[in-house]
Design an enzyme around this catalytic site. Structure first.
Site, short mmCIF file in Angstrom:
data_model
loop_
_atom_site.label_atom_id
_atom_site.label_comp_id
_atom_site.label_asym_id
_atom_site.label_seq_id
_atom_site.Cartn_x
_atom_site.Cartn_y
_atom_site.Cartn_z
N ASN A 9 3.21 -10.34 -5.30
CA ASN A 9 3.18 -9.56 -4.18
C ASN A 9 3.75 -8.29 -4.00
OD1 ASN A 9 2.45 -9.11 -1.20
ND2 ASN A 9 4.74 -9.82 -0.78
N HIS A 29 5.65 -5.55 -1.85
CA HIS A 29 6.24 -5.54 -0.56
C HIS A 29 7.06 -4.15 -0.52
CE1 HIS A 29 8.21 -6.95 3.12
NE2 HIS A 29 9.12 -6.34 2.53
N ASP A 50 8.62 -13.37 1.12
CA ASP A 50 9.33 -12.06 0.48
C ASP A 50 10.46 -12.52 -0.12
OD1 ASP A 50 6.93 -10.72 1.60
OD2 ASP A 50 8.28 -10.06 3.36
N SER A 85 8.89 -3.26 -3.79
CA SER A 85 9.17 -4.42 -4.87
C SER A 85 7.95 -5.11 -4.96
CB SER A 85 10.29 -5.30 -4.34
OG SER A 85 11.33 -4.57 -3.83
C1 GAR Z 1 1.16 -1.49 1.20
O1 GAR Z 1 2.10 -0.48 1.64
C2 GAR Z 1 2.00 -2.86 0.84
O2 GAR Z 1 3.34 -2.67 0.22
C3 GAR Z 1 2.07 -3.48 2.12
O3 GAR Z 1 0.93 -3.30 2.93
C4 GAR Z 1 0.19 -1.84 2.41
C5 GAR Z 1 -1.07 -2.07 2.04
O4 GAR Z 1 -1.79 -0.96 1.46
N1 GAR Z 1 2.14 -4.81 2.06
C6 GAR Z 1 3.05 -5.64 2.90
O5 GAR Z 1 3.45 -5.04 3.92
C7 GAR Z 1 3.30 -6.94 2.71
N2 GAR Z 1 4.03 -7.66 3.66
P1 GAR Z 1 -3.06 -0.91 0.73
O6 GAR Z 1 -4.07 -1.89 1.68
O7 GAR Z 1 -3.61 0.41 1.07
O8 GAR Z 1 -2.93 -1.30 -0.50
#
Ligand code: GAR
Length: 210
Positions: free
Chosen positions: A107, A109, A145, A136
């Site tokens: 994942n 995060h 997480d 991360s």
């Molecule tokens: C990213 O910033 C990722 O790190 C976050 O969601 C966004 C997805 O962007 N993930 C989380 O918050 C997981 N809990 P994307 O759809 O443009 O890849």
């Protein structure tokens, strides 16, 4: 090549970065499925354009969260992926449903774990007055997480930053980070053993820096 399934709920820019890395030859892998809980997820559109099979499973069609999670992972397993990549997948997954995938699911995060598990990471980093933020990539375990961290990218917080500026500067770094880690996995250089992460045959003592 490694068979990858991607799970994404949102716009899909991290998945787009993985596709671009593959197209540049930096990531040798086959994307066998993009799965989402959101019918309008941008990642689904990207997958369709790239000729990658998609799966949408709507949580509203399931009475219990657990039932949904088991159904989702059953359907994903049918595509026979080696590895699952959560690229902006915004659901908490039942611990029993994910158990068969521990060591084979990562994942991304948007925080320097173990700081700020869960939501609103940019806001929380600013509120805490952190001078450094980041993202991360970790192996997914039943602890939200909380699985072993493989690699991190760092971002200095600047005067005048707000949630949006921080998120916008972090995003391209996330793309590089996730692509790099997936490429290492595809090259067989990373694994999760009983005592933690193994990188190039050695125990990984601290997260890789990207
Ligand atoms: C990213 O910033 C990722 O790190 C976050 O969601 C966004 C997805 O962007 N993930 C989380 O918050 C997981 N809990 P994307 O759809 O443009 O890849």
């Amino acid at each position: 090549p490694l068979r990858i399934a991607v799970l994404a709920s949102g716009r899909g820019s991290n998945f787009a970065a993985l596709l671009a890395a593959r197209d540049r030859g930096e990531l040798i892998a086959d994307f066998v499925l993009v799965a989402s809980d959101k019918p309008h997820a941008g990642a689904l559109q990207l997958a369709q354009t790239a000729g990658i099979p998609t799966l949408v499973l709507d949580p509203h069609d399931y009475a219990e969260r657990r039932d949904y999670d088991f159904a989702l992972f059953d359907r994903i397993a049918a595509s026979k992926p080696d590895v699952l990549v959560l690229a902006g997948f915004m659901r908490i997954i039942d611990g029993d449903a994910l158990k068969p995938w521990v060591g084979r699911m990562i994942n991304i995060h948007p925080s320097l774990l173990p700081k700020y598990r869960g939501l609103h990471t940019h806001r929380r980093a600013l509120k805490a007055g952190d001078s450094e933020h980041g993202a991360s990539v970790h192996y997914v375990t039943a602890e939200l997480d909380g699985g072993p961290v493989i690699a991190q990218t760092l971002l200095p917080v600047e005067a005048g930053d707000d949630e949006n500026t921080l998120a916008a500067r972090l995003l391209p770094l996330e793309h590089q980070l996730l692509s790099a880690v997936v490429a290492l996995i595809a090259a067989g250089r990373l694994s999760l053993g009983a005592d933690g992460i193994v990188f190039d045959g050695q125990p990984l003592r601290k997260p890789l820096r990207w």
